[in-house]
Design an enzyme around this catalytic site. Structure first.
Site, PDB file in Angstrom:
ATOM      1  N   HIS A  64       1.109   5.549   6.523  1.00 35.00           N
ATOM      2  CA  HIS A  64       0.994   6.115   5.174  1.00 35.00           C
ATOM      3  C   HIS A  64       1.229   7.620   5.245  1.00 35.00           C
ATOM      4  CE1 HIS A  64      -1.255   2.306   4.995  1.00 35.00           C
ATOM      5  NE2 HIS A  64      -0.708   2.232   3.807  1.00 35.00           N
ATOM      6  N   ASP A  78      -3.552   6.648  11.609  1.00 35.96           N
ATOM      7  CA  ASP A  78      -2.632   6.086  10.620  1.00 35.96           C
ATOM      8  C   ASP A  78      -1.337   6.875  10.663  1.00 35.96           C
ATOM      9  OD1 ASP A  78      -1.169   5.247   8.455  1.00 35.96           O
ATOM     10  OD2 ASP A  78      -2.757   5.519   6.963  1.00 35.96           O
ATOM     11  N   SER A 121       0.811  -1.228   0.000  1.00 35.54           N
ATOM     12  CA  SER A 121       0.000   0.000   0.000  1.00 35.54           C
ATOM     13  C   SER A 121       0.841   1.272   0.000  1.00 35.54           C
ATOM     14  CB  SER A 121      -0.946   0.008   1.197  1.00 35.54           C
ATOM     15  OG  SER A 121      -0.202  -0.001   2.396  1.00 35.54           O
TER      16      SER A 121
END
Ligand SMILES: *[C@@H]1O[C@H](CO)[C@@H](O)[C@H](O)[C@H]1NC(C)=O
Ligand SMILES: *[C@@H]1O[C@H](CO)[C@@H](O)[C@H](O)[C@H]1NC(C)=O
Ligand SMILES: *[C@@H]1O[C@H](CO)[C@@H](O)[C@H](O)[C@H]1NC(C)=O
Ligand SMILES: *[C@@H]1O[C@H](CO)[C@@H](O)[C@H](O)[C@H]1NC(C)=O
Ligand SMILES: *[C@@H]1O[C@H](CO)[C@@H](O)[C@H](O)[C@H]1NC(C)=O
Length: 430
Positions: free
Chosen positions: A409, A406, A158
């Protein structure tokens, strides 16, 4: 949305308590990591068709690991010839980002920090300054001009998807690409910039090796991953000969519960508490796979330009991702403020060792293999993750809402755009 999050939190917590933690040789953190995937995989949390989100474990204590004096040893003459693009500092820079949430449609919801309501913008006001030289911004016109009739693929997990979206946004300033292919789950996709006949793909291959993954749409695993350490994933190798440029990377998925195979025989297992299989270290498995990747590249008759991108760190602080771990910083870190966590360190050591080993062979065989070493500069950017702004307006209804952060990312726009500046410099600067 919130209810779903809370629900998932509870179901995760139940699953967590049902496991026998201390049975695992590699310890608690690995188990947490494995379980982390379950929740963060959860489709129902997702606003967009793509959903995989690997998170890692907690932040290690802060120890100084960088030398602050290296710049002093570089003479101006030296620096022209061999500037290390990856050794530098983030310096203040007020230049507006290339794109925003309003001008780029390729930003995934989870990384669309501006749109999701992140209030501060300080994290956008920094530029990477290698110690021995300046790093120009990617010139999208020049880039596309160089790439006429060429094809690129970003291959990995990802973070590669995060990266391709950054590149699409930067290039779409010049021309809007056509989305020409996607698979059912939107994990493999391709775009074409029509006036340049330039093709850009993202290929989903989190291990780079052949793997059978037994997860339902919510990311709940019914069984361990079956990972073949001696076989590469055809999902990328079958495209290999058609690609002029590739950026390969891997790492994070190796923390998951996996049965390792060699010659189709079980070799061992990593984090399989329910099975009576010998535990094998991540390090061993990762090394084996990277070696295979490099051997494949070296042996291939097709000569593309290949970048191996190092794995990137996360910045959860004051807890794990599931226990209120956050990344609330508004400024880059100083050198040495963050140390790589154990797991990141293991991955990184393997990457650097294997790359160094393969380099002379690559040169001998005329293979253009480069290291895109984004790890150290990314380690300095704890301020640039979505944090709670993974979700749209997370605090709109409740200022104290409990939101899973998060810290892995990167916000778009954000420092991940710098990776493309580095790519451009590596292409034109030799
Ligand atoms: C971009 O984000 C801002 C808030 O920072 C918001 O006002 C605007 O509507 C967003 N634009 C789009 C197209 O989502
Ligand atoms: C696009 O590029 C490919 C090579 O990557 C070439 O074979 C093809 O003819 C090109 N098409 C056009 C319309 O220029
Ligand atoms: C791209 O491909 C087309 C068609 O094959 C060709 O006419 C053109 O010269 C190529 N351009 C470059 C820059 O290679
Ligand atoms: C490769 O693609 C197939 C089909 O899309 C998928 O089932 C398989 O899991 C993929 N391999 C990996 C390692 O993700
Ligand atoms: C686990 O495997 C070993 C050797 O393969 C065997 O001796 C042992 O009895 C097994 N234990 C269980 C609980 O099945």
């Amino acid at each position: 949305m919130e209810n779903k999050i809370l629900y998932n939190w509870k179901s995760w917590w139940r699953a967590f308590n049902n496991h026998n933690f201390f049975a695992i040789k590699l310890g608690v953190s690995i188990l947490l990591v494995a379980l982390a995937f379950r929740l963060l995989f959860n489709r129902s949390l997702e606003l967009s068709p793509v959903s995989e989100t690997p998170f890692l474990e907690s932040v290690a204590p802060l120890i100084t690991v960088y030398s602050e004096t290296r710049a002093d040893h570089i003479s101006p003459q030296d620096s022209e010839a061999k500037c290390d693009l990856f050794d530098g500092d983030w310096v203040p820079d007020k230049t507006e980002p290339f794109y925003t949430n309003s001008t780029c449609e390729f930003i995934e919801q989870h990384q669309n920090c501006m749109k999701n309501g992140r209030p501060d913008r300080e994290y956008l006001n920094w530029r990477w300054k290698p110690r021995g030289c300046d790093l120009p911004r990617l010139d999208p016109w020049k880039f596309l001009d160089l790439m006429r009739n060429k094809s690129w693929a970003l291959i990995g997990d990802s973070i590669s998807r995060n990266h391709v979206q950054s590149l699409l946004c930067m290039l779409s300033v010049v021309e809007k690409p056509d989305h020409v292919y996607h698979d059912e789950g939107y994990k493999n996709r391709r775009w074409v910039f029509p006036s340049y006949n330039f093709s850009l793909s993202v290929l989903w291959s989190p291990f780079l090796a052949q793997a059978a993954i037994f997860e339902d749409i919510d990311g709940v695993a019914s069984s361990e991953i079956e990972l073949h350490l001696d076989k590469l994933d055809k999902n990328w190798t079958r495209h290999y000969n058609d690609l002029d440029y590739m950026i390969l990377s891997s790492g994070k998925w190796f923390v998951k519960g996996s049965i390792y195979y060699e010659n189709d025989q079980i070799l061992g297992c990593h984090f399989c508490p329910k099975r009576n299989i010998t535990e094998v270290e991540i390090k061993f498995a990762y090394r084996k796979v990277i070696r295979n990747v490099f051997s494949f590249i070296i042996a291939s008759k097709h000569k593309g330009i290949i970048f191996y991108r190092t794995s990137t760190p996360d910045h959860f602080e004051n807890g794990e991702w599931f226990s209120g771990g956050i990344c609330e910083r508004k400024l880059p870190a100083r050198h040495g403020e963050f140390e790589l966590k154990e797991l990141n360190r293991i991955l990184r050591d393997v990457e650097l060792e294997e790359f160094e080993k393969v380099s002379p062979k690559a040169a001998e065989n005329g293979v253009n293999l480069k290291l895109l070493d984004v790890n150290p500069l990314s380690l300095l950017r704890p301020d640039a993750h979505p944090g709670p702004y993974r979700f749209f307006q997370p605090f709109a209804k409740d200022k104290n809402a409990k939101v899973i952060n998060d810290c892995l990312h990167w916000c778009l726009p954000g420092p991940i755009d710098t990776w493309n500046d580095l790519l451009m410099e590596m292409l034109v600067g030799g």
